[in-house]
Design a protein around this motif. Sequence first.
Motif, PDB file in Angstrom:
ATOM      1  N   ASP A  97      85.525  63.957  90.847  1.00 33.34           N
ATOM      2  CA  ASP A  97      86.433  62.946  90.692  1.00 33.34           C
ATOM      3  C   ASP A  97      87.907  63.661  91.144  1.00 33.34           C
ATOM      4  OD1 ASP A  97      87.364  60.582  89.069  1.00 33.34           O
ATOM      5  OD2 ASP A  97      88.361  62.063  88.091  1.00 33.34           O
ATOM      6  N   ASP A  99      90.923  62.747  90.004  1.00 30.22           N
ATOM      7  CA  ASP A  99      91.834  63.320  88.791  1.00 30.22           C
ATOM      8  C   ASP A  99      91.367  64.395  87.883  1.00 30.22           C
ATOM      9  OD1 ASP A  99      93.460  61.347  89.452  1.00 30.22           O
ATOM     10  OD2 ASP A  99      92.489  59.627  88.124  1.00 30.22           O
ATOM     11  N   SER A 100      90.086  64.622  87.818  1.00 28.15           N
ATOM     12  CA  SER A 100      89.463  65.870  87.242  1.00 28.15           C
ATOM     13  C   SER A 100      89.683  67.057  87.923  1.00 28.15           C
ATOM     14  CB  SER A 100      87.926  65.645  86.937  1.00 28.15           C
ATOM     15  OG  SER A 100      87.542  64.422  86.180  1.00 28.15           O
ATOM     16  N   GLU A 101      89.602  66.845  89.105  1.00 31.17           N
ATOM     17  CA  GLU A 101      89.897  68.152  90.000  1.00 31.17           C
ATOM     18  C   GLU A 101      91.491  68.528  89.755  1.00 31.17           C
ATOM     19  OE1 GLU A 101      87.891  70.194  91.593  1.00 31.17           O
ATOM     20  OE2 GLU A 101      86.291  68.681  91.334  1.00 31.17           O
ATOM     21  N   GLN A 103      93.228  68.127  87.158  1.00 31.69           N
ATOM     22  CA  GLN A 103      93.397  68.563  85.736  1.00 31.69           C
ATOM     23  C   GLN A 103      92.632  69.838  85.472  1.00 31.69           C
ATOM     24  OE1 GLN A 103      91.320  65.612  83.358  1.00 31.69           O
ATOM     25  NE2 GLN A 103      92.592  63.862  83.891  1.00 31.69           N
ATOM     26  N   GLY A 104      91.945  70.235  86.243  1.00 33.26           N
ATOM     27  CA  GLY A 104      91.070  71.315  86.536  1.00 33.26           C
ATOM     28  C   GLY A 104      91.990  72.441  86.877  1.00 33.26           C
ATOM     29  N   ASN A 107      93.866  74.422  84.024  1.00 30.24           N
ATOM     30  CA  ASN A 107      93.028  75.021  83.153  1.00 30.24           C
ATOM     31  C   ASN A 107      93.063  76.260  83.483  1.00 30.24           C
ATOM     32  OD1 ASN A 107      91.176  76.147  81.514  1.00 30.24           O
ATOM     33  ND2 ASN A 107      89.567  74.735  81.637  1.00 30.24           N
ATOM     34  N   LYS A 110      89.348  77.985  84.143  1.00 33.29           N
ATOM     35  CA  LYS A 110      88.557  77.373  85.028  1.00 33.29           C
ATOM     36  C   LYS A 110      88.960  77.959  86.436  1.00 33.29           C
ATOM     37  CE  LYS A 110      86.920  72.829  86.747  1.00 33.29           C
ATOM     38  NZ  LYS A 110      86.997  73.435  88.212  1.00 33.29           N
ATOM     39  N   GLN A 287      82.175  73.538  87.928  1.00 28.57           N
ATOM     40  CA  GLN A 287      82.694  73.695  86.606  1.00 28.57           C
ATOM     41  C   GLN A 287      82.728  75.133  86.089  1.00 28.57           C
ATOM     42  OE1 GLN A 287      79.605  71.776  87.488  1.00 28.57           O
ATOM     43  NE2 GLN A 287      81.047  70.245  87.805  1.00 28.57           N
TER      44      GLN A 287
END
Length: 376
Positions: A97, A99-101, A103-104, A107, A110, A287
């Motif tokens: 995804d 958007d998740s990438e 967001q990552g 972090n 991560k 992850q």
Amino acid sequence: MPLSTHSSDKATGLDAATLRAWLGAKAVELGFDDLRITDTALGDASQKLQEWLAAGRHGHMDYMERHAELRSNPALLVPGVLRVICVSMNYLSLDVDFDSELQGLENPTKASISLYARGRDYHKVLRTRLQEFAKAIEEKIGRFGYRVFTDSAPLMEVELARKAGLGWRGKHTLLLNRESGSTFFLGEILVDIPLPVDEPQEAHCGTCQSCIDICPTGAITAPYELDARRCISYLTIENPETIPLEFRRAIGNRVYGCDDCQLICPWNKFAKRSSLPDFAQRHGLGQATLLQLWSWTESEFNQRHEGSAIRRIGYARWRRNLAVGLGNALASPKISTEDKQLIRHALENAIASADPLVAEHIDWALSDNTSTVSKD
């Protein structure tokens, strides 16, 4: 197979439209997503390559300069070639995804691994299928001359794919397609068959410059112009030496490659998914935390990355990149004191056994260095 001076005669007698339709259908049957055909003339792309090399924008990629003449003329690489069959294969796994990438990337603990590298080495996947495709063509038309490529020789494959109509060059210099964005690999079969050629696609970037704006190190110096020496993919993969100080903070948690310009591109709303098991992520690379990857021994690195493009950079560069990511995590206000203590402890424990390349980056990570990169 060496290209023959006679094999094209046999294909000439075939119905071109029928053969072209069969090629497209067979490509899909073998797992490719699109096929287009072009001749070998590269136009002004050869001159642009020479100018890019003369400016030193290839960095340590000396092989590009050594083989520049071959890149500029496929006929020198494969005598007798008449056409280039260009194919694409989507690699975006089902669980990704965008958007998740993005967001990552925010972090600090991560690890960010480029999407294309989380599965099996694409060189092996495409090359096997290209060879199978060439054999199928031979069964269809008889013996002919050919040679297969997938980022494996001095060939301007993106330019050939653009000319063939597989997509257009985006402002980030990657190939873009209206139906599948940019998340696909390219492969080629150079043949001595006078196949009909396809037309290039019209460019559709318009006034958008999201890829330029998001680039952390300002590597896209102007629309359609890339300075590899500033590119995080180059710095973490192709670069064999220390990562320049001015780029370390901008690298963030990217430890193998960078997808920012693709993640932000509006055309990747249409990126197609691949159900091929070869491109599914392995060992939780989507992850994993920086500390989890830092804990791998060299034997674990080699075993877990067996059959992966990542293994080619070797353990030292892998640790170098992770050390930069861990240093950036230490400098971040987003993580807890406890996490910082764990990171510092892991880095300090590694100094004694680290080779000079890794040790230099560990020392930097443990320092109070707050230098940042300028895009200017």
